[in-house]
Motif scaffolding. Structure first.
Motif, PDB file in Angstrom:
ATOM      1  N   PHE A   1      11.818   3.060   0.739  1.00  0.00           N
ATOM      2  CA  PHE A   1      12.045   1.921  -0.153  1.00  0.00           C
ATOM      3  C   PHE A   1      13.402   1.953  -0.852  1.00  0.00           C
ATOM      4  N   GLY A   2      14.091   3.086  -0.769  1.00  0.00           N
ATOM      5  CA  GLY A   2      15.365   3.196  -1.462  1.00  0.00           C
ATOM      6  C   GLY A   2      15.155   3.389  -2.954  1.00  0.00           C
ATOM      7  N   GLU A   3      16.058   2.834  -3.754  1.00  0.00           N
ATOM      8  CA  GLU A   3      15.968   2.991  -5.201  1.00  0.00           C
ATOM      9  C   GLU A   3      14.997   1.972  -5.783  1.00  0.00           C
ATOM     10  N   ILE A   4      14.042   2.447  -6.534  1.00  0.00           N
ATOM     11  CA  ILE A   4      13.112   1.560  -7.240  1.00  0.00           C
ATOM     12  C   ILE A   4      13.117   1.933  -8.718  1.00  0.00           C
ATOM     13  N   ARG A   5      12.635   1.014  -9.522  1.00  0.00           N
ATOM     14  CA  ARG A   5      12.595   1.224 -10.967  1.00  0.00           C
ATOM     15  C   ARG A   5      11.136   1.240 -11.433  1.00  0.00           C
ATOM     16  N   PRO A   6      10.545   2.430 -11.509  1.00  0.00           N
ATOM     17  CA  PRO A   6       9.146   2.499 -11.947  1.00  0.00           C
ATOM     18  C   PRO A   6       9.015   2.123 -13.416  1.00  0.00           C
ATOM     19  N   VAL A   7       7.841   1.646 -13.759  1.00  0.00           N
ATOM     20  CA  VAL A   7       7.531   1.271 -15.141  1.00  0.00           C
ATOM     21  C   VAL A   7       6.202   1.905 -15.509  1.00  0.00           C
ATOM     22  N   ARG A   8       6.184   2.583 -16.661  1.00  0.00           N
ATOM     23  CA  ARG A   8       4.928   3.178 -17.112  1.00  0.00           C
ATOM     24  C   ARG A   8       4.078   2.111 -17.789  1.00  0.00           C
ATOM     25  N   LEU A   9       2.823   2.034 -17.380  1.00  0.00           N
ATOM     26  CA  LEU A   9       1.878   1.057 -17.914  1.00  0.00           C
ATOM     27  C   LEU A   9       1.031   1.713 -18.987  1.00  0.00           C
TER      28      LEU A   9
ATOM     29  N   VAL B   1       0.839  -1.205   0.000  1.00  0.00           N
ATOM     30  CA  VAL B   1       0.000   0.000   0.000  1.00  0.00           C
ATOM     31  C   VAL B   1       0.873   1.254   0.000  1.00  0.00           C
ATOM     32  N   ASN B   2       1.905   1.247   0.833  1.00  0.00           N
ATOM     33  CA  ASN B   2       2.783   2.416   0.927  1.00  0.00           C
ATOM     34  C   ASN B   2       3.518   2.675  -0.378  1.00  0.00           C
ATOM     35  N   LEU B   3       3.986   1.598  -1.029  1.00  0.00           N
ATOM     36  CA  LEU B   3       4.703   1.777  -2.293  1.00  0.00           C
ATOM     37  C   LEU B   3       3.780   2.327  -3.373  1.00  0.00           C
ATOM     38  N   ALA B   4       2.551   1.826  -3.430  1.00  0.00           N
ATOM     39  CA  ALA B   4       1.596   2.349  -4.414  1.00  0.00           C
ATOM     40  C   ALA B   4       1.347   3.840  -4.201  1.00  0.00           C
ATOM     41  N   ALA B   5       1.248   4.242  -2.942  1.00  0.00           N
ATOM     42  CA  ALA B   5       1.045   5.667  -2.642  1.00  0.00           C
ATOM     43  C   ALA B   5       2.248   6.501  -3.087  1.00  0.00           C
ATOM     44  N   ARG B   6       3.459   5.983  -2.842  1.00  0.00           N
ATOM     45  CA  ARG B   6       4.673   6.720  -3.245  1.00  0.00           C
ATOM     46  C   ARG B   6       4.754   6.845  -4.763  1.00  0.00           C
ATOM     47  N   LEU B   7       4.435   5.759  -5.471  1.00  0.00           N
ATOM     48  CA  LEU B   7       4.499   5.802  -6.931  1.00  0.00           C
ATOM     49  C   LEU B   7       3.509   6.791  -7.520  1.00  0.00           C
ATOM     50  N   THR B   8       2.384   6.966  -6.857  1.00  0.00           N
ATOM     51  CA  THR B   8       1.376   7.900  -7.358  1.00  0.00           C
ATOM     52  C   THR B   8       1.952   9.312  -7.478  1.00  0.00           C
ATOM     53  N   THR B   9       2.758   9.704  -6.501  1.00  0.00           N
ATOM     54  CA  THR B   9       3.337  11.050  -6.533  1.00  0.00           C
ATOM     55  C   THR B   9       4.360  11.207  -7.646  1.00  0.00           C
ATOM     56  N   LEU B  10       4.908  10.087  -8.162  1.00  0.00           N
ATOM     57  CA  LEU B  10       5.905  10.141  -9.233  1.00  0.00           C
ATOM     58  C   LEU B  10       5.273  10.115 -10.621  1.00  0.00           C
ATOM     59  N   ALA B  11       4.028   9.687 -10.715  1.00  0.00           N
ATOM     60  CA  ALA B  11       3.379   9.543 -12.021  1.00  0.00           C
ATOM     61  C   ALA B  11       3.070  10.907 -12.631  1.00  0.00           C
ATOM     62  N   ASP B  12       3.203  11.002 -13.945  1.00  0.00           N
ATOM     63  CA  ASP B  12       2.778  12.205 -14.649  1.00  0.00           C
ATOM     64  C   ASP B  12       1.262  12.209 -14.763  1.00  0.00           C
ATOM     65  N   PRO B  13       0.640  13.393 -14.872  1.00  0.00           N
ATOM     66  CA  PRO B  13      -0.811  13.446 -15.031  1.00  0.00           C
ATOM     67  C   PRO B  13      -1.274  12.615 -16.218  1.00  0.00           C
ATOM     68  N   GLY B  14      -2.318  11.825 -16.005  1.00  0.00           N
ATOM     69  CA  GLY B  14      -2.875  11.009 -17.078  1.00  0.00           C
ATOM     70  C   GLY B  14      -2.161   9.702 -17.329  1.00  0.00           C
ATOM     71  N   THR B  15      -1.171   9.357 -16.473  1.00  0.00           N
ATOM     72  CA  THR B  15      -0.412   8.125 -16.690  1.00  0.00           C
ATOM     73  C   THR B  15      -0.533   7.185 -15.493  1.00  0.00           C
ATOM     74  N   VAL B  16      -0.081   5.936 -15.720  1.00  0.00           N
ATOM     75  CA  VAL B  16      -0.094   4.906 -14.679  1.00  0.00           C
ATOM     76  C   VAL B  16       1.318   4.378 -14.490  1.00  0.00           C
ATOM     77  N   LEU B  17       1.771   4.307 -13.242  1.00  0.00           N
ATOM     78  CA  LEU B  17       3.061   3.710 -12.923  1.00  0.00           C
ATOM     79  C   LEU B  17       2.869   2.431 -12.128  1.00  0.00           C
ATOM     80  N   VAL B  18       3.751   1.450 -12.381  1.00  0.00           N
ATOM     81  CA  VAL B  18       3.819   0.236 -11.570  1.00  0.00           C
ATOM     82  C   VAL B  18       5.274   0.038 -11.175  1.00  0.00           C
ATOM     83  N   ASP B  19       5.520  -0.873 -10.226  1.00  0.00           N
ATOM     84  CA  ASP B  19       6.902  -1.182  -9.870  1.00  0.00           C
ATOM     85  C   ASP B  19       7.403  -2.333 -10.736  1.00  0.00           C
TER      86      ASP B  19
END
Length: 396
Positions: free
Chosen positions: A377-385, A333-351
């Motif tokens: 979480f340290g360094e993660i590699r987001p992926v745009r879906l 849950v926490n990681l999903a919340a963090r990724l949301t702040t990194l996503a550009d408007p109109g896009t979806v990010l996953v780990d």
């Protein structure tokens, strides 16, 4: 003065009715002796003829409560075979306020409801802890439900009848009697359907979900001990705070309602569950990575195309969670919340692990993004879906 009376005198003036319950047992067998005095109402009877509004309110209350208030709290507790402390524990779980010893606040239906919960404990069907938790779930969920329903009815009267908000709230007392039975019937119907679906999700298919989540895991992940595998997603409206400051009350209410309605529709059509909305953000879950991905893409597309709502940032993570109190918890849950702040408007990010689970599904396109340092979480590699083959979710 015995210990119980002393505790009652101290607590009856407490300002917080939701305070931590006393350690008395729900299933204790030393009830207080019921009072033999005739009930005395806490307020003086009105003089003269009651107004139509007052009469309507009294009639509605008697219908909803199952009769006139005739019982004090000690009488209700004694009738259910409980100490007052144990009865108050259950009332607090339901969200009831404190009442004094002389307040005539209860009906026979209150006593019957109390006895129902107590019988579940005494028969061994529920432990005391489980009974309190289940009772609290009923109190909290129905409280939110009735607030939602009342506001919806008031808003509808304001719009359809052309009256002010204050007038609509007064008229509601006269409008409700014609709706009570229908609303109650739909409530029970929905609860049974939701209970059936919940049993399937949280019991019957739980093991299959865990087995499906094994791929790509080494067993030492932070969420490894948690009991449920779920796709966890967040959708967050862009620039909501600045927009809300420029809106009047009615416009803001319409925006919030439109946001929640659209989210609820897409999530349910996708086979997911809306866990909660908090202002401009929605938290949802799905049973598989693919279902979570479809919902996430549909949400991002819907807000991009909406002529009123702003775009949304969306993120989704496939992992393990703890489900408690109607909410979900854990690193996923926490990681999903963090990724949301990194996503550009109109896009979806996953780990990256979620991307691996979706890698061979032609319905999705995965675009690795530059590494990011994420707090906790340290360094993660987001992926745009992105959307691959297929139409995605189809809304009727």
């Amino acid at each position: 003065m015995n210990d119980e009376d002393q505790e009652e005198r101290v607590d009856s003036s407490a300002p917080n009715p939701a305070a931590v319950p006393e350690p008395a047992s729900v299933a204790d067998s030393h009830p207080q002796q019921a009072s033999t005095r005739q009930p005395v109402h806490s307020s003086n009877p009105p003089t003269g003829t009651m107004s139509a509004e007052r009469l309507a309110m009294k009639a509605l209350e008697a219908r909803l409560l199952g009769g006139e208030r005739k019982l004090r709290r000690r009488e209700v507790a004694a009738g259910a075979g409980l100490s007052l402390l144990s009865a108050r524990k259950l009332w607090r779980a339901l969200g009831f306020p404190n009442f004094g010893d002389e307040d005539v606040a209860f009906t026979e239906r209150d006593q019957a409801a109390l006895s129902t919960v107590v019988d579940l404990v005494r028969s061994g069907k529920l432990t005391e802890e489980a009974a309190i938790s289940v009772t609290r779930s009923i109190g909290q969920m129905t409280d939110r439900m009735v607030v939602w329903q009342i506001e919806a009815l008031v808003e509808d009267m304001v719009h359809e009848q052309g009256v002010t908000d204050a007038v609509a709230r007064k008229r509601l007392v006269n409008e409700l009697p014609a709706l009570v039975d229908a609303l109650e019937e739909v409530l029970v119907y929905s609860w049974r359907r939701q209970l059936n679906a919940g049993v399937q999700r949280l019991a019957v298919r739980a093991e299959a979900g865990l087995q499906a989540s094994e791929e790509g895991r080494e067993g030492d992940e932070d969420d490894a001990p948690l009991p449920l595998a779920r796709a966890v997603g967040f959708a967050d409206l862009v620039s909501y705070t600045s927009l809300s400051r420029r809106m009047n009350e009615k416009t803001l209410a319409r925006l919030v309602q439109r946001f929640e309605n659209k989210c609820a529709e897409i999530i349910s059509v996708g086979g997911g569950r809306l866990v909660k909305t908090v202002g401009d953000e929605v938290l949802y879950i799905a049973e598989t990575p693919a279902a979570g991905a479809e919902i996430s893409l549909a949400l991002a597309q819907a807000f991009t195309e909406d002529e009123i709502l702003p775009e949304a940032r969306v993120a989704m993570v496939w992992g393990r969670i703890l489900s408690r109190l109607g909410d979900i918890y854990g690193p996923t849950v926490n990681l999903a919340a963090r990724l949301t702040t990194l996503a550009d408007p109109g896009t979806v990010l996953v780990d990256s692990m979620t991307a691996s689970a979706l890698d061979h599904d032609e319905r999705f396109v995965l675009e690795p993004q530059p590494p990011e340092n994420v707090r906790g979480f340290g360094e993660i590699r987001p992926v745009r879906l992105g959307r691959g083959l297929g139409k995605g979710l189809v809304l009727d």
